[in-house]
Each structure stands twice: as structure tokens, then as C-alpha cells.
Enzyme design. Structure first.
Site, short mmCIF file in Angstrom:
data_model
loop_
_atom_site.label_atom_id
_atom_site.label_comp_id
_atom_site.label_asym_id
_atom_site.label_seq_id
_atom_site.Cartn_x
_atom_site.Cartn_y
_atom_site.Cartn_z
N THR A 49 45.96 58.53 36.96
CA THR A 49 46.56 59.61 37.74
C THR A 49 46.68 60.89 36.92
O THR A 49 46.76 61.98 37.48
CB THR A 49 47.93 59.16 38.28
OG1 THR A 49 47.78 57.92 38.97
CG2 THR A 49 48.53 60.19 39.22
N TYR A 137 45.93 46.60 31.67
CA TYR A 137 45.83 47.15 33.03
C TYR A 137 44.67 46.48 33.74
O TYR A 137 43.50 46.67 33.38
CB TYR A 137 45.62 48.66 32.92
CG TYR A 137 45.63 49.43 34.23
CD1 TYR A 137 46.03 48.86 35.43
CD2 TYR A 137 45.23 50.77 34.24
CE1 TYR A 137 46.03 49.58 36.60
CE2 TYR A 137 45.23 51.50 35.42
CZ TYR A 137 45.62 50.90 36.59
OH TYR A 137 45.62 51.63 37.75
N LYS A 165 49.87 45.34 33.82
CA LYS A 165 49.98 46.20 35.00
C LYS A 165 48.98 45.66 36.01
O LYS A 165 47.77 45.74 35.79
CB LYS A 165 49.69 47.66 34.65
CG LYS A 165 49.73 48.58 35.88
CD LYS A 165 49.30 50.00 35.53
CE LYS A 165 49.26 50.88 36.79
NZ LYS A 165 48.70 52.22 36.51
N VAL A 205 54.69 50.40 37.77
CA VAL A 205 54.03 51.59 37.24
C VAL A 205 53.46 52.29 38.46
O VAL A 205 52.50 51.83 39.07
CB VAL A 205 52.93 51.25 36.22
CG1 VAL A 205 52.33 52.53 35.65
CG2 VAL A 205 53.49 50.39 35.09
#
Length: 295
Positions: A49, A137, A165, A205
């Protein structure tokens, strides 16, 4: 959760930019302070992001340093350092630690599609070199490769690799691995935040956390207290905002637009190939924020 170095309400921060595309470091620090004031005990810098695909290494390091300077005494600062090049990732991790990062986010190597054994060694080498807690992740929709269940079991054996994540969306496998390992588990998909928390995840998250940090803090508190109706009420109220941010175009695009609407960013500039959304996307965003009580 005393042995959790990451925080529980973590937002994957956008990287504010001026209209010419240069990074607005003052805006980045103001945003970090705003998030710290609104429910967050962790912030992620240089995640997807944050447009990490189109920022330079030096910009990434400076962004980590700026957020640490602004709020490093208030929240845990996590730095995204993972790429599909292990040596590059190690260099980035080492420099981000020097700039004050408390923890690191390492994404599954993308595009070159390593074997599962290669993925384990990639994470091992970064964790050993960085000497900071690492969150893996797992987002196969972007990387092209999922972390297999046995791979995550092996990752749990790596000293320093402390968390996952999860943006894979397999709730059953997530619950199995939460039960089998001591990994801290984080929802990596705002659509599933409540589901993950109800199954025992440590935290989230988030992208929507830019505008809903206080709500997500209240949701976690409600789950901890066993007040599922309260947590469900928060989730249900946020559905229009989540839909407008995550299901309209792309998270960074919509969140920058939302923050500009709220006066928290001076510009919603992005770097190509990301472009600001058309008027109909922004109209849906305004309506979604209003319907969720976030206007």
C-alpha cells in the site's frame, strides 16, 4: 500478548506524495502521528500500500527513518523489506534496522517462483541477517506462490520469524497453524479481520485502518472481552467503507483519495502505473465512508 513486538492494530501506510510525484515526508510524519493518535500500536512502512514497487531504496530507508522519528516512541514501526532477490532483501533489511525499524515484513518472493525449500531459506537468511522480529507475508494473489502449510511449519522453527500476515484467506488452515505453532497470526485482508480475530489471530495489518483505526481497536477489545455481538456490529458498520476501499479499484488508490477527502493528505498523487480513480469511484468512496460513519 505481552510477547508481541509488532502491535495489534497495524496499518500498512500509504506513502504521501506531492503533485509532482516526489515523496511528502512531512505528510508521512503527520499521517503517522494521526494513526498513532487513533487506535494504532503498530505501523507498516514500505508495504504494498506504500507503493513499494515504485519507490527507490533510498526513499524507502528515508521513509522508515521519518516514521521512526515521528512516532517511534509510541508505536512499533515495521518496515517492508522483502523482494524476490534475497541479497537485495538482506541489504534493505539491514539498512532499515539502522534507520530504527523495530520489526520487518518479508513477502514471499514473487515472479521467479522459487521452490518451497528456496522460500524457507530466503526467509531464514533475512531473519538471521536482520536480527529483528520478522513477519512473513503470505499473499499468493500477488506473488503467484502460496506458503504451503508444511512450509509455514518450517518457518515457525526459524529463530526470529515470529508472525504471519495472512492474505491467503484459508481460514481452516490458518486456524490449524495457529493451534500447531507459536506464530503470531495477523489478518492481512480487511474483509476477513473479524473472522481471523474470532479464530484467535493476534491482530490485523490493515488498509482500511487509515480511516478506521479506532474502530478496529474497539473490535479487538470486544473480541478479547468475549463480546462478539459488539465486534460484529463494528464489522457490519464498516462493510460499506471496506467495500469502497478494497473492492472498487486498488487499496492505495482509494485510501489516498479518502485521506485527501478527510483533509489528512494534501494530494492523492500516486506513481504510475497507479492512477487516481475516476469520479464514479470517488463517489462510491464518499458514500461508503458516510455509510460507515467515517466521513
Amino acid at each position: 500478548m505481552s510477547d508481541n513486538p509488532f502491535g495489534r492494530v497495524i496499518t500498512a501506510m500509504v506513502t504521501p506524495m506531492h503533485d509532482d510525484g516526489s515523496i511528502d515526508f512531512d505528510g508521512l510524519q503527520r499521517l503517522a502521528v494521526h494513526l498513532a493518535d487513533h487506535g494504532h500500536d503498530g505501523l507498516l512502512v514500505n508495504g504494498t500500500t506504500g507503493e513499494s514497487a515504485t519507490t527507490t531504496d533510498d526513499e524507502d530507508y528515508d521513509a522508515v527513518g521519518a516514521v521512526v522519528e515521528a512516532v517511534g516512541d509510541r508505536v512499533a514501526v515495521m518496515a517492508g523489506c522483502g523482494t524476490n532477490d534475497t541479497e537485495h532483501s538482506i541489504r534493505a533489511a539491514t539498512e532499515m534496522v539502522k534507520r530504527g525499524a523495530d520489526t520487518l515484513l518479508v513477502v514471499t518472493p514473487y515472479y521467479n517462483k522459487p521452490t518451497q525449500h528456496g522460500i524457507v531459506e530466503h526467509f531464514r537468511m533475512i531473519a538471521e541477517a536482520a536480527d529483528r522480529p520478522v513477519m512473513a507475508y503470505d499473499i499468493p494473489g500477488r506473488t503467484g506462490t502460496a506458503l504451503a502449510t508444511d512450509t509455514i511449519r518450517r518457518l515457525a522453527e526459524i529463530p526470529g520469524l515470529r508472525a504471519v500476515k495472512d492474505a491467503k484467506g484459508d481460514l481452516f488452515e490458518a486456524s490449524r497453524l495457529m493451534a500447531e505453532t507459536d506464530l503470531l497470526w495477523f489478518s492481512g485482508d480487511d474483509v476477513l479481520n473479524l473472522a481471523f480475530l474470532a479464530l484467535g489471530a493476534t491482530g490485523i495489518v490493515s488498509v482500511v485502518g487509515h480511516v478506521a483505526g479506532d474502530d478496529y481497536r474497539a473490535m479487538i477489545d470486544a473480541v478479547d472481552a468475549g463480546d462478539l455481538p459488539r465486534a460484529r456490529e463494528i464489522h457490519t458498520r464498516l462493510i460499506p467503507a471496506i467495500d469502497a476501499i478494497m473492492h472498487t479499484s486498488q487499496g492505495a488508490i482509494q485510501v489516498k483519495a479518502a485521506l485527501k477527502m478527510q483533509g489528512l493528505l494534501g494530494s492523492d498523487q500516486l506513481r504510475m502505473p497507479l492512477l487516481q480513480g475516476p469520479p464514479e469511484h470517488q463517489d462510491k468512496l464518499r458514500k461508503g465512508l458516510a455509510a460507515s460513519g467515517l466521513a
